[in-house]
Motif scaffolding. Structure first.
Motif, short mmCIF file in Angstrom:
data_model
loop_
_atom_site.label_atom_id
_atom_site.label_comp_id
_atom_site.label_asym_id
_atom_site.label_seq_id
_atom_site.Cartn_x
_atom_site.Cartn_y
_atom_site.Cartn_z
N ALA A 60 0.94 -1.53 0.49
CA ALA A 60 0.24 -0.45 -0.17
C ALA A 60 0.44 1.76 -0.10
N ILE A 61 1.99 1.29 0.41
CA ILE A 61 2.88 2.12 0.70
C ILE A 61 3.52 2.73 -0.65
N VAL A 62 3.79 1.57 -1.90
CA VAL A 62 4.24 1.38 -3.09
C VAL A 62 2.79 1.99 -3.45
N ASP A 63 2.20 2.00 -3.32
CA ASP A 63 0.71 2.60 -4.23
C ASP A 63 0.77 4.46 -3.87
N TYR A 65 2.68 6.02 -3.23
CA TYR A 65 4.07 6.70 -3.61
C TYR A 65 4.34 6.81 -5.21
N ASP A 66 3.49 5.97 -5.54
CA ASP A 66 2.90 6.78 -7.38
C ASP A 66 2.01 6.82 -7.63
N ALA A 67 0.96 6.75 -6.51
CA ALA A 67 -0.51 7.41 -6.54
C ALA A 67 -0.32 9.63 -6.84
N TYR A 68 0.75 10.38 -6.01
CA TYR A 68 1.26 11.43 -6.12
C TYR A 68 2.80 11.67 -7.13
N ASP A 69 2.63 12.66 -8.26
CA ASP A 69 3.36 12.90 -9.23
C ASP A 69 4.61 13.90 -7.36
N ASP A 70 3.97 14.31 -7.21
CA ASP A 70 4.78 14.67 -5.93
C ASP A 70 5.41 13.91 -4.68
N LEU A 71 5.38 13.06 -4.90
CA LEU A 71 6.85 11.91 -4.32
C LEU A 71 7.61 11.00 -5.17
N MET A 72 7.65 12.13 -5.93
CA MET A 72 8.52 10.48 -7.15
C MET A 72 9.29 10.65 -6.87
N ARG A 73 10.10 11.30 -6.27
CA ARG A 73 11.92 11.09 -5.98
C ARG A 73 11.68 10.02 -4.07
N ARG A 75 10.02 7.08 -4.63
CA ARG A 75 9.24 6.14 -5.23
C ARG A 75 10.39 4.55 -4.78
N VAL A 76 11.21 4.84 -4.56
CA VAL A 76 12.67 4.41 -4.38
C VAL A 76 12.44 3.28 -3.66
N PHE A 99 21.82 -1.58 -1.27
CA PHE A 99 22.17 -0.29 -2.00
C PHE A 99 22.12 -0.58 -3.16
N ARG A 100 22.19 -2.61 -3.78
CA ARG A 100 22.29 -2.88 -4.92
C ARG A 100 20.67 -2.83 -5.26
N LYS A 101 19.70 -3.47 -4.65
CA LYS A 101 18.55 -3.64 -4.91
C LYS A 101 18.38 -2.05 -4.76
N LEU A 102 18.12 -1.57 -3.97
CA LEU A 102 17.45 -0.39 -3.78
C LEU A 102 17.98 0.27 -5.56
N GLU A 103 19.76 0.21 -6.15
CA GLU A 103 19.82 1.14 -6.86
C GLU A 103 19.27 0.65 -7.98
N ALA A 104 18.94 -0.80 -8.20
CA ALA A 104 18.32 -1.29 -9.80
C ALA A 104 17.00 -0.61 -9.69
N ARG A 105 16.50 -0.53 -8.23
CA ARG A 105 15.20 -0.50 -8.35
C ARG A 105 14.91 1.28 -8.59
N ALA A 106 16.11 2.84 -8.30
CA ALA A 106 15.74 3.38 -9.66
C ALA A 106 16.06 3.26 -10.35
N ARG A 107 16.48 2.47 -11.17
CA ARG A 107 17.59 2.74 -12.92
C ARG A 107 15.82 2.55 -13.56
#
Length: 372
Positions: A60-63, A65-73, A75-76, A99-107
């Protein structure tokens, strides 16, 4: 930042997806508000039986972050099983692995051509959800669990908000270069959850055997009989949330330094029949919804009476240790033979609207009786 998104708004968003955990959602909403506004945000430790909504909350937290454009930064976000972190990987420490997993998600979210500033910003503002955190206990069967202790120490480095040098490939002046990013881990938000299955029995034994100052509490219940008379009886109830102390988690095998880094420890309530009924009828991943689509694909309509839905929820509520997962177990067992051969099912009815599979209270009751 979108000023209108207050803790009450976050709570309202999450409450549509996570049922029956009002106190927990309020705590999470405050942590998320602080996180997205750059304020020191308390990390949250979730304690609750399997099937009470820990993983659902994380999704639900993923949702959110995805629901609001202002929360884009923000979303990782990764949802990682604690056992994944505890496993040994040659040549890579646990912090770097995370951090490798976080980086992969960011990319995945923002593309591969990220500058050092962009990648640092995404990683530092990430949310890390660690599921089954109880599995990294420092004790297993009364013996020291070295892998668990090591993993707690690795997470402690991040929870304490230290600077961490992370080597990554970034883009500078149009070309890829390898550099070290000095990441401020104090901006990360951690939400860790676990069933802590033995904790209930551990605390109950302490209280019942009076090994400290805690005592079982007695409450009065009013019972109204069918003839209109009323009786009052005294009963003893044990809910872990009423008795749990931090010291109990230390005894369980969680290091004091590790637990102290969580600003909020939230107990998840076992789901009652009303919450389970609502989940069964309306949750996006409900086994009923999946089944409705399955039969619709065959040109059939599944109709479920209200009484049948209530009976399934009541049966699931009796399995408090597995919560909403009991819905899936009960319903899937009930519907399995009709999924296999629906056109010869005794539930099949021909109506003016087409073929219908009618699931009523009698069918559910017969199945539950066989289960017993």
């Amino acid at each position: 930042m979108q000023q209108a998104l207050l803790p009450v708004d976050i709570d309202a968003f999450l409450a549509k997806r996570v049922l029956g955990q009002a106190d927990l959602l309020r705590r999470i909403s405050v942590s998320l508000y602080k996180h997205i506004h750059g304020l020191p945000a308390p990390n949250v430790l979730l304690v609750g039986n399997s099937g009470t909504g820990k993983t659902t909350l994380m999704q639900a937290i993923v949702d959110l972050y995805d629901a609001y454009d202002d929360l884009m930064r923000f979303r990782v976000m990764v949802i990682i099983n604690a056992n994944t972190l505890s496993a040994e990987v040659e040549g890579e420490d646990r912090t770097t692995r995370l951090f490798r997993k976080l980086e992969a998600r960011a990319r995945v979210l923002f593309g591969s051509a990220l500058s050092a500033k962009e990648l640092s910003d995404y990683l530092e503002n990430a949310t890390v959800c660690v599921d089954e955190v109880d599995k990294i206990s420092g004790r297993v069967s009364e013996k020291a669990n070295v892998a668990g202790i090591t993993t707690q120490y690795a997470l402690l480095t991040l929870l304490e908000g230290e600077r961490f040098l992370y080597r990554a490939t970034v883009v500078e002046d149009g070309r890829e270069v390898e550099t070290e990013l000095a990441l401020d881990t104090g901006k990360l938000l951690f939400i860790c959850g676990g069933a802590f299955e033995e904790l209930y029995d551990q605390v109950y034994t302490l209280v019942v055997n009076r090994r400290d100052d805690r005592r079982l509490k007695e409450v009065s219940e009013v019972e109204r009989r069918p003839d209109g008379s009323v009786s009052v009886r005294t009963v003893t109830r044990f809910k872990l949330r009423d008795y749990l102390r931090l010291a109990d988690l230390f005894t369980y095998g969680m290091m004091p330094q590790f637990i102290s880094r969580f600003g909020s420890i939230a107990m998840l309530d076992d789901l009652g029949k009303d919450e389970l009924r609502q989940i069964f009828l309306s949750a996006p991943n409900s086994p009923l919804r999946l089944c409705l689509e399955y039969f619709r694909h065959m040109g059939l309509e599944l109709r479920l009476t209200q009484e049948a839905a209530t009976a399934i929820a009541e049966a699931a509520a009796k399995n408090s240790r597995i919560g909403a997962r009991a819905l899936r177990e009960i319903f899937n067992g009930l519907i399995a033979p009709h999924e296999f051969d629906p056109f010869h099912s005794p539930l099949l009815r021909q109506t003016d609207q087409g073929p219908v599979l009618a699931l009523d209270l009698e069918t559910v009751t017969q199945y539950l009786t066989r289960m017993d």
